[in-house]
Motif scaffolding. Structure first.
Motif, PDB file in Angstrom:
ATOM      1  N   TYR A   1     -25.984 -79.100 130.896  1.00  0.00           N
ATOM      2  CA  TYR A   1     -25.629 -78.472 129.518  1.00  0.00           C
ATOM      3  C   TYR A   1     -27.041 -78.858 128.672  1.00  0.00           C
ATOM      4  O   TYR A   1     -26.952 -78.062 127.584  1.00  0.00           O
TER       5      TYR A   1
ATOM      6  N   ALA B   1     -18.605 -75.498 130.720  1.00  0.00           N
ATOM      7  CA  ALA B   1     -18.528 -76.873 130.305  1.00  0.00           C
ATOM      8  C   ALA B   1     -17.398 -77.829 131.277  1.00  0.00           C
ATOM      9  O   ALA B   1     -17.768 -78.936 131.411  1.00  0.00           O
TER      10      ALA B   1
ATOM     11  N   TYR C   1     -17.194 -79.525 122.648  1.00  0.00           N
ATOM     12  CA  TYR C   1     -18.326 -78.866 122.780  1.00  0.00           C
ATOM     13  C   TYR C   1     -18.216 -77.107 122.727  1.00  0.00           C
ATOM     14  O   TYR C   1     -18.729 -76.684 121.967  1.00  0.00           O
TER      15      TYR C   1
END
Length: 493
Positions: free
Chosen positions: A62, A129, A145
């Motif tokens: 990420y 994610a 997020y």
């Protein structure tokens, strides 16, 4: 309540439109394509999540994704010029009611921020994610997020709306996004990747639910929305008072085209259509802006690969034609009765349009000369893409001349009505956007880079040299449908 009421009115207006029954296939196809691209984005999200997790041991997946989030925002910004119409609605009739104009514009901006297009990138972000963030931060980290990325897309939406509004007003404002992204590029490489580091830290703050990160983006959204509101109020008053029509700076007759007979007359008509009408002028400016942006992207390291070069290269030549020629005959629907009064006038009109947009590919070719000199792309690549555009891609797009039967207003923009395309317009528009990359990549995989370029060049030359034949065929098919098309043009004026 006002937002819900206006949305209800918009649905009723669409159902009561004369073309509603004729456009059901187009709507079905658009829903199908949305599902297709949603699945495509989900596939890429899974691919990025699994690929970055396996191949990288230095940084978390990420973190890598967040360092490149600016590239996604730039791509999203450019795609909005192609796919997202300005968030206009028919507010003209509401101005006669006891409703404040500022309130109407606030609803307009709110409607833009709540547009489903802003959430489309989540089809890629959410699976990414779940693969990379869930095991470290749980479901809370995934939700926060994704919400943070969604807020960035809303901010990008208002940034796009501001740029498009200004560019529609004056071409010189195209320098605003060019300078802005150029400065970001300079800051990234001169200041030792400070921009990508900032986006990486911002993404991590989203994951860790830091209120400061969300507050900062929300403040930026509010500021951008307020700037948009100020500019839209000014443009709304200008359009209502028709200030643009009070002054004529100069009149160009393009007399040098008289020597080319009737084709020259229609070439001159095309020039006047583009430069004397607000909507066509705005679309033409937008196409020129996208050409400049795509050319600038070739100078960045992000597009060193074969896929990036082919994507930017082919659409650099084709984007203007895709924007303008998908509306072929729709603008002429305003005065089609006059065109039909002369024998074979439509045939010469189609030839003039084809010649104009074929000559227009010279502009991106000239802009790409520095890229060719630097060796980023070859001269053969540029010629292949240019001729493939004037041949095969324009062959696909010009088929819309047979099926387009909805009139597009020439001078309405902010307060004008929005018109949706026919089913064939939706299909051919998507084909003209998707087929080039599909053909290029299939040829590259099967034949290799040099041979694929020669095949593209041969295909382009073949279609370009036989243009009079297939344009004649389009004209014959149009004449068979002329009464049906003319009825549609009249119904939608």
């Amino acid at each position: 309540m006002l937002l819900l009421e206006l949305r209800k009115h918009a649905r009723l207006a669409a159902k009561r439109h004369p073309m509603f029954e004729k456009n059901k296939f187009g709507k079905f196809f658009m829903y199908f394509m949305k599902l297709f691209w949603a699945g495509y984005f989900i596939f890429f999200g899974i691919l990025f999540g699994m690929g970055l997790s396996e191949d990288n041991i230095v940084m978390e997946p990420y973190h890598i994704f967040n360092k490149g989030i600016l590239i996604i925002l730039i791509i999203d910004f450019l795609l909005r010029f192609i796919f997202q119409k300005p968030p206009t609605q028919e507010i003209k009739q509401y101005l006669l009611l006891p409703i404040k104009r500022n309130k109407l514009l606030n609803i307009l901006l709110l409607k833009s921020g709540a547009d489903g297009y802003n959430a489309f990138w989540l089809f890629m972000v959410v699976p990414f994610a779940f693969i990379t963030i869930l095991k470290y931060y749980g479901i809370t980290g995934v939700i926060t997020y994704c919400f943070g990325i969604y807020l960035l897309m809303i901010l990008n939406n208002y940034w796009y709306l501001l740029c498009r509004t200004l560019i529609n007003e004056k071409t010189i404002f195209v320098l605003i996004p060019i300078i802005f992204y150029s400065l970001l590029g300079v800051a990234e490489f001169v200041l030792e990747h400070r921009i990508s580091t900032f986006t990486m830290n911002l993404g991590e703050m989203f994951i860790m639910s830091k209120p400061l990160a969300f507050l900062g983006v929300l403040v930026a959204i509010a500021l951008m929305a307020w700037i948009n509101r100020v500019i839209m109020v000014r443009n709304l008053y200008a359009e209502l008072s028709k200030l643009e029509d009070t002054k004529v700076k100069r009149v160009s007759e393009y007399k040098f085209l008289e020597r080319y007979g009737e084709v020259g007359e229609y070439f001159r008509l095309e020039l006047k259509l583009l430069f004397r009408n607000k909507r066509t002028k705005s679309m033409f400016r937008m196409g020129c802006f996208l050409i400049i942006m795509l050319t600038a992207m070739l100078f960045t390291p992000s597009y060193e690969g074969a896929f990036g070069k082919s994507f930017v290269g082919i659409y650099n030549f084709a984007i203007l034609g895709i924007l303008m020629l998908t509306q072929i005959m729709s603008f002429e629907g305003n005065y089609l009765d006059g065109l039909m009064s002369r024998k074979e006038s439509i045939y010469n009109l189609l030839r003039a349009k084809y010649y104009f947009y074929s000559f227009a590919v010279i502009v991106p070719f000239i802009l790409m000369i520095p890229v060719i000199v630097m060796g980023k792309i070859s001269l053969l690549t540029a010629f292949s893409y240019a001729l493939f555009t004037t041949g095969f891609i324009y062959f696909i797009i010009l088929q819309l001349a047979v099926y387009n039967n909805k009139t597009t207003p020439l001078n309405e923009s902010l307060i004008g009505r929005q018109s949706t395309g026919t089913g064939f317009q939706s299909i051919i528009s998507l084909l003209s956007f998707g087929i080039p990359m599909l053909v290029i990549n299939l040829l590259r995989i099967t034949l290799g880079e040099p041979a694929s370029l020669w095949v593209l060049l041969i295909i382009g030359i073949a279609f370009t040299c036989t243009s009079n034949i297939w344009i004649k065929n389009i004209y014959v098919r149009f004449m068979k449908r002329r009464y049906k098309n003319m009825e549609g043009f009249r119904d939608t004026k």
